[in-house]
Scaffold this motif. Structure first.
Motif, PDB file in Angstrom:
ATOM      1  N   MET A 198       0.813  -1.207   0.000  1.00 38.68           N
ATOM      2  CA  MET A 198       0.000   0.000   0.000  1.00 38.68           C
ATOM      3  C   MET A 198       0.850   1.261   0.000  1.00 38.68           C
ATOM      4  N   ILE A 199       1.985   1.221   0.685  1.00 38.00           N
ATOM      5  CA  ILE A 199       2.821   2.420   0.766  1.00 38.00           C
ATOM      6  C   ILE A 199       3.985   2.372  -0.215  1.00 38.00           C
ATOM      7  N   GLN A 200       4.043   1.301  -1.034  1.00 40.16           N
ATOM      8  CA  GLN A 200       5.182   1.170  -1.951  1.00 40.16           C
ATOM      9  C   GLN A 200       5.332   2.373  -2.885  1.00 40.16           C
ATOM     10  N   ALA A 253       4.519   5.476  -2.382  1.00 43.11           N
ATOM     11  CA  ALA A 253       5.024   6.599  -1.590  1.00 43.11           C
ATOM     12  C   ALA A 253       6.481   6.380  -1.199  1.00 43.11           C
ATOM     13  N   ALA A 254       6.838   5.133  -0.880  1.00 47.45           N
ATOM     14  CA  ALA A 254       8.223   4.834  -0.534  1.00 47.45           C
ATOM     15  C   ALA A 254       9.141   5.048  -1.735  1.00 47.45           C
ATOM     16  N   THR A 255       8.678   4.661  -2.915  1.00 51.41           N
ATOM     17  CA  THR A 255       9.455   4.891  -4.138  1.00 51.41           C
ATOM     18  C   THR A 255       9.634   6.380  -4.373  1.00 51.41           C
ATOM     19  N   ALA A 256       8.573   7.140  -4.155  1.00 49.75           N
ATOM     20  CA  ALA A 256       8.660   8.594  -4.319  1.00 49.75           C
ATOM     21  C   ALA A 256       9.686   9.183  -3.361  1.00 49.75           C
ATOM     22  N   GLN A 257       9.730   8.645  -2.140  1.00 49.88           N
ATOM     23  CA  GLN A 257      10.684   9.158  -1.155  1.00 49.88           C
ATOM     24  C   GLN A 257      12.116   8.970  -1.638  1.00 49.88           C
ATOM     25  N   ARG A 258      12.362   7.858  -2.313  1.00 52.11           N
ATOM     26  CA  ARG A 258      13.711   7.632  -2.848  1.00 52.11           C
ATOM     27  C   ARG A 258      14.000   8.604  -3.994  1.00 52.11           C
ATOM     28  N   HIS A 259      12.989   8.887  -4.822  1.00 50.29           N
ATOM     29  CA  HIS A 259      13.177   9.848  -5.909  1.00 50.29           C
ATOM     30  C   HIS A 259      13.512  11.241  -5.364  1.00 50.29           C
ATOM     31  N   LEU A 260      12.943  11.568  -4.217  1.00 49.19           N
ATOM     32  CA  LEU A 260      13.100  12.912  -3.661  1.00 49.19           C
ATOM     33  C   LEU A 260      14.353  13.070  -2.812  1.00 49.19           C
ATOM     34  N   ILE A 287       3.005   9.616   4.457  1.00 52.25           N
ATOM     35  CA  ILE A 287       3.221   8.215   4.843  1.00 52.25           C
ATOM     36  C   ILE A 287       2.923   8.020   6.322  1.00 52.25           C
ATOM     37  N   ASP A 288       3.426   8.932   7.158  1.00 46.94           N
ATOM     38  CA  ASP A 288       3.209   8.815   8.602  1.00 46.94           C
ATOM     39  C   ASP A 288       1.725   8.890   8.948  1.00 46.94           C
ATOM     40  N   ASP A 289       1.013   9.801   8.270  1.00 46.15           N
ATOM     41  CA  ASP A 289      -0.425   9.945   8.520  1.00 46.15           C
ATOM     42  C   ASP A 289      -1.163   8.664   8.132  1.00 46.15           C
ATOM     43  N   ASP A 310      -2.200  11.410  -3.286  1.00 43.49           N
ATOM     44  CA  ASP A 310      -1.537  12.569  -2.686  1.00 43.49           C
ATOM     45  C   ASP A 310      -0.050  12.578  -3.013  1.00 43.49           C
ATOM     46  N   THR A 311       0.558  11.392  -2.999  1.00 42.74           N
ATOM     47  CA  THR A 311       1.984  11.296  -3.317  1.00 42.74           C
ATOM     48  C   THR A 311       2.250  11.745  -4.751  1.00 42.74           C
ATOM     49  N   SER A 312       1.417  11.289  -5.675  1.00 43.26           N
ATOM     50  CA  SER A 312       1.619  11.647  -7.076  1.00 43.26           C
ATOM     51  C   SER A 312       1.459  13.149  -7.285  1.00 43.26           C
ATOM     52  N   MET A 313       0.510  13.748  -6.603  1.00 48.99           N
ATOM     53  CA  MET A 313       0.305  15.188  -6.741  1.00 48.99           C
ATOM     54  C   MET A 313       1.490  15.960  -6.159  1.00 48.99           C
TER      55      MET A 313
END
Length: 365
Positions: free
Chosen positions: A12-14, A16-23, A113-115, A156-159
């Motif tokens: 479910m959070i994959q 968002a986790a991928t986005a975190q690595r991109h950022l 992610i935390d929320d 939300d992550t994509s936005m």
């Protein structure tokens, strides 16, 4: 957290986790770039000072055409040195600014992610209690709610990623002075909107105030003509997923709506332009209008083209709903299609995770 729970939540959070690595940023690399450009600036200043001093000594007692030419060369050298020094300073500032943008995006993403993790813990605890109390239907309802929150996290992550992409493009534009030089997704962009499909010139004034509001701060809008609403009975029929039929203003818009709806269920992919595989919000609308025969720009912030629709009650199928960092397509009956995760249909809105609302636009208008 137990292994079964982790196995449930990880997919479910994959995204968002991928986005975190991109950022993620490399602060040491940013510091090294800053040090290198500081060295360039220092060296140019030293060279300029020395050259001016030597030139002054050389010109003592020197007159005539040679002296005049030499002075012109020295002046040109000083100008070039100053320009190089300023550009080096601008590059250093741009790198720092880009790093800060990435850090802010990373914090927003981590907060999301935390929320989600907090909500997931509450829902899983409630589901376990309901199951133990002999209420499996209630437990399943909680798990369904968890899946809904997971979809919201991905959207939300994509936005957030698209907002970061737009801001980074702004940094590059400011550095190069070329608004069409690049986009964060690596796609070519267009500095001016393409001609309308029907080449019809509309009268009327400037951009207006966009109809609807939506929060997120002020935006700079293009001065475009107002869209003229189509006359009843002159449109092209489009069947919607709910079984209803709407009238698009022309065949191009109708094809664009049908193409966008044909991507329902396709996963969201940051920078995605592959129909049937992965699309981001502007990738969906660009693909859809491409299928209709109209080329529109790549990024969401550039898709406020054609003619502005002054209010929501004048929207017709195919019109675009634009924010700073997101875009959706109006399909009629108060609905939009957009690349969340996956591509989906939802109710028309002008709010979007705090993004400034830009307005409604008719590419074929």
């Amino acid at each position: 957290m137990t292994a079964p729970v982790r196995e449930l939540l990880d997919p479910m959070i994959q995204p968002a986790a991928t986005a975190q690595r991109h950022l993620a940023t490399d602060d040491n690399a940013i510091d090294r770039i800053g040090t290198a450009h500081a060295g360039v600036t220092s060296t140019l200043d030293t060279v300029g000072t020395d050259a001016t001093r030597y030139a002054g000594s050389l010109r003592e007692g020197w007159t005539g055409q040679g002296a005049v030419r030499h002075q012109a060369d020295v002046t040109q050298q000083d100008t070039m040195g100053a320009e190089l020094s300023q550009y080096s300073t601008d590059v250093r500032q741009a790198v720092r600014e880009a790093g800060e943008i990435l850090k802010v995006g990373q914090k927003v993403n981590q907060d999301q992610i935390d929320d989600f993790n907090r909500k997931a813990a509450e829902l899983l605890s409630a589901a376990a209690a309901l199951r133990q109390a002999g209420d499996p239907a209630g437990a399943q309802q909680k798990l369904t709610g968890l899946a809904s929150y997971a979809a919201q996290l991905t959207g939300d992550t994509s936005m957030n990623l698209e907002t970061v992409m737009t801001q980074l493009s702004g940094v590059v534009t400011k550095l190069t002075g070329d608004p069409g030089s690049t986009s964060a997704a690596g796609a070519e962009t267009t500095t001016a909107p393409p001609a309308a499909y029907n080449d019809r010139q509309t009268g009327g004034g400037g951009s207006g105030d966009g109809g609807g509001g939506g929060g997120g701060g002020a935006v700079t809008k293009r001065r475009l003509p107002m869209a003229i609403p189509p006359q009843p009975g002159t449109g092209v029929a489009v069947n919607l997923p709910d079984g209803s039929t709407v009238q698009a203003p022309n065949e191009t818009a109708a094809r664009a709506v049908r193409a966008a709806l044909g991507q329902l269920g396709v996963p969201y992919v940051w920078g995605g332009t592959a129909p049937g595989v992965g699309l981001d919000c502007s990738g969906l609308t660009q693909y859809a209008y491409g299928e209709g025969g109209l080329e529109i720009p790549r990024t969401s912030r550039e898709q406020d083209i054609g003619a502005e629709v002054p209010s929501a009650d004048q929207l017709v199928p195919g019109d675009l709903v634009c924010w700073e960092g997101h875009v959706a397509m109006y399909i009629g009956n108060g609905q939009i299609v957009e690349a969340g995760d996956p591509v989906q249909v939802g109710p028309l809105r002008t709010t979007n995770s705090g993004m400034p609302f830009v307005g409604f636009y008719r590419p074929t208008g």
